[in-house]
Design a protein around this motif. Structure first.
Motif, PDB file in Angstrom:
ATOM      1  N   ILE A  61      55.285 -70.109 -37.786  1.00  0.00           N
ATOM      2  CA  ILE A  61      56.669 -69.788 -37.445  1.00  0.00           C
ATOM      3  C   ILE A  61      56.823 -68.274 -37.512  1.00  0.00           C
ATOM      4  N   PRO A  62      57.200 -67.621 -36.427  1.00  0.00           N
ATOM      5  CA  PRO A  62      57.256 -66.146 -36.426  1.00  0.00           C
ATOM      6  C   PRO A  62      58.422 -65.619 -37.263  1.00  0.00           C
ATOM      7  N   ALA A  63      58.270 -64.409 -37.776  1.00  0.00           N
ATOM      8  CA  ALA A  63      59.352 -63.740 -38.498  1.00  0.00           C
ATOM      9  C   ALA A  63      60.530 -63.535 -37.550  1.00  0.00           C
ATOM     10  N   GLY A  64      61.719 -63.911 -38.013  1.00  0.00           N
ATOM     11  CA  GLY A  64      62.912 -63.793 -37.180  1.00  0.00           C
ATOM     12  C   GLY A  64      63.311 -65.096 -36.525  1.00  0.00           C
ATOM     13  N   ALA A  65      62.597 -66.191 -36.826  1.00  0.00           N
ATOM     14  CA  ALA A  65      62.924 -67.478 -36.218  1.00  0.00           C
ATOM     15  C   ALA A  65      64.370 -67.854 -36.513  1.00  0.00           C
ATOM     16  N   ASP A  66      65.030 -68.427 -35.506  1.00  0.00           N
ATOM     17  CA  ASP A  66      66.439 -68.781 -35.653  1.00  0.00           C
ATOM     18  C   ASP A  66      66.608 -70.291 -35.639  1.00  0.00           C
ATOM     19  N   ASN A  67      67.755 -70.743 -36.068  1.00  0.00           N
ATOM     20  CA  ASN A  67      68.048 -72.164 -36.090  1.00  0.00           C
ATOM     21  C   ASN A  67      68.072 -72.718 -34.662  1.00  0.00           C
ATOM     22  N   GLY A  68      67.386 -73.860 -34.449  1.00  0.00           N
ATOM     23  CA  GLY A  68      67.368 -74.486 -33.131  1.00  0.00           C
ATOM     24  C   GLY A  68      66.347 -73.892 -32.173  1.00  0.00           C
ATOM     25  N   MET A  69      65.506 -72.985 -32.640  1.00  0.00           N
ATOM     26  CA  MET A  69      64.481 -72.402 -31.769  1.00  0.00           C
ATOM     27  C   MET A  69      63.380 -73.422 -31.507  1.00  0.00           C
ATOM     28  N   ARG A  70      62.860 -73.445 -30.290  1.00  0.00           N
ATOM     29  CA  ARG A  70      61.825 -74.404 -29.893  1.00  0.00           C
ATOM     30  C   ARG A  70      60.530 -73.648 -29.621  1.00  0.00           C
ATOM     31  N   LEU A  71      59.495 -73.977 -30.389  1.00  0.00           N
ATOM     32  CA  LEU A  71      58.199 -73.321 -30.249  1.00  0.00           C
ATOM     33  C   LEU A  71      57.188 -74.295 -29.668  1.00  0.00           C
TER      34      LEU A  71
END
Length: 369
Positions: free
Chosen positions: A231-241
């Motif tokens: 999970i990258p630094a700065g990940a936000d809620n609801g982000m899809r990777l």
């Protein structure tokens, strides 16, 4: 329209046939929360409904499966019993036989032999989705998680062929590898043809001398795989990777699907987030606000000193640049925004009361005392 004896998947999810993939995903999440076994302990009806919802979502969330379902009313290599017949009696032919028959009858006007998609062609595996919950600090720093992912993997014993090691794989003698047979039936409108799955190979286009004892001829087995997800630094809620090739294994040597990770960032007691900025609050006394002071502000990288200017008003907003969340698409960080609150004491010593009265008198303001 669903196949005979089958439930309507659109009706189960409560969406129309024109529903978008987002509409289907939203309906699925709403219903799973409502009927999840953990929310309905001991409720057999809710458990059955939960299974129906998952079955419907598995089909309608997959574009290929949904297309087959919309066209034929079922999904899979073998249609349900009683599907698609005209009720007449007839003779079974292979796909090549039908091509020859109509080619002779109409002088090749149908383009000669017609072939469906090769059942032995490589097919990509299904995509999977999982949710990862993070603290706000984990989202700030980035984190690697080990996830246990249930998925279909290529059978290690047969390598995906479906045949027991040492056993041969042969072209189906009934359908000659097409996976389908055709039947000419007598109807009130005359003779007509209908296609069906080959009963010998069940649509696979091939047979094996001895079925693999581990996967029972399917070529894939369900296993739980451990997948490292960054999970990258700065990940936000609801982000899809997207994690490439970590979905289900392909068929007939096809590539694996992908694994999609949905991030869920939990609230933090110290900070609130807005885009790339972090917000927090500091409390100071009236003398500090009037005369100015230095306060310590907590950040994810340690304590920062902040100068409060003399005359600062309650509700003022100050900023420490570069102490917010890491920006995903560009370099650097957002800012730390500080809301200033004035702390009013609930009780006063006699000396404090006397000094405040003198201040009020000097300022020309009236008080209750």
């Amino acid at each position: 329209m669903a196949a005979p004896g089958k439930k309507d998947y659109y009706e189960i999810l409560g969406v129309s046939r024109e529903a978008s993939s987002d509409d289907i995903k939203k309906a699925y999440r709403t219903l799973t929360r409502k009927y999840h076994p953990d929310a309905n302990p001991g409720d057999k009806e809710a458990e059955a409904k939960y299974k129906e919802i998952n079955e419907a979502n598995e089909v309608l969330s997959d574009p290929k499966k949904r297309a087959q379902y919309d066209q034929f009313g079922y999904v899979g290599d073998v249609p349900p019993e009683g599907f698609g017949g005209f009720g007449g009696q007839g003779q079974t032919f292979t796909q090549e036989d039908i091509g020859d028959l109509f080619g002779n009858l109409f002088g090749g006007g149908f383009g000669g032999r017609r072939r469906s998609a090769n059942p032995n062609a490589p097919r990509r595996g299904a995509d999977l989705e999982a949710t990862v919950r993070l603290t706000l600090e984990e989202a700030y720093r980035g984190v690697t998680r080990k996830l246990e992912i249930p998925r279909l993997d290529t059978c290690r014993r047969c390598g995906g062929s479906g045949a027991e090691p040492g056993s041969s794989v042969n072209v189906c003698p009934t359908c000659h590898g097409s996976g389908q047979v055709f039947q000419v039936v007598n109807t009130p409108f005359g003779q007509m043809q209908q296609s069906g799955t080959c009963p010998t190979c069940r649509g696979k286009g091939k047979t094996v001398d001895k079925v693999c004892t581990e996967c029972r001829g399917k070529g894939r087995v369900r296993r739980t795989a451990t997948v490292d997800v960054k999970i990258p630094a700065g990940a936000d809620n609801g982000m899809r990777l997207r994690v490439s090739s970590k979905g289900e294994a392909g068929v007939n040597g096809g590539p694996s699907g992908d694994l999609f990770i949905l991030t869920e960032v939990m609230p933090d007691a110290r900070f609130t987030r807005r885009d790339d900025d972090l917000n927090t609050t500091v409390e100071i006394t009236f003398p500090q606000a009037a005369l100015g002071c230095e306060v310590k502000v907590e950040t994810f990288d340690g304590i920062e000193k902040l100068d409060i200017p003399a005359g600062t008003q309650a509700g003022s907003k100050l900023r420490i640049r570069g102490r917010g969340m890491p920006r995903l698409k560009t370099k650097g960080n957002g800012d730390m925004n500080i809301l200033v609150k004035i702390k009013v004491p609930r009780t006063l010593t006699q000396k404090e009361r006397k000094l405040l009265k003198e201040l009020a008198k000097e300022s020309g303001v009236e008080t209750a005392e």
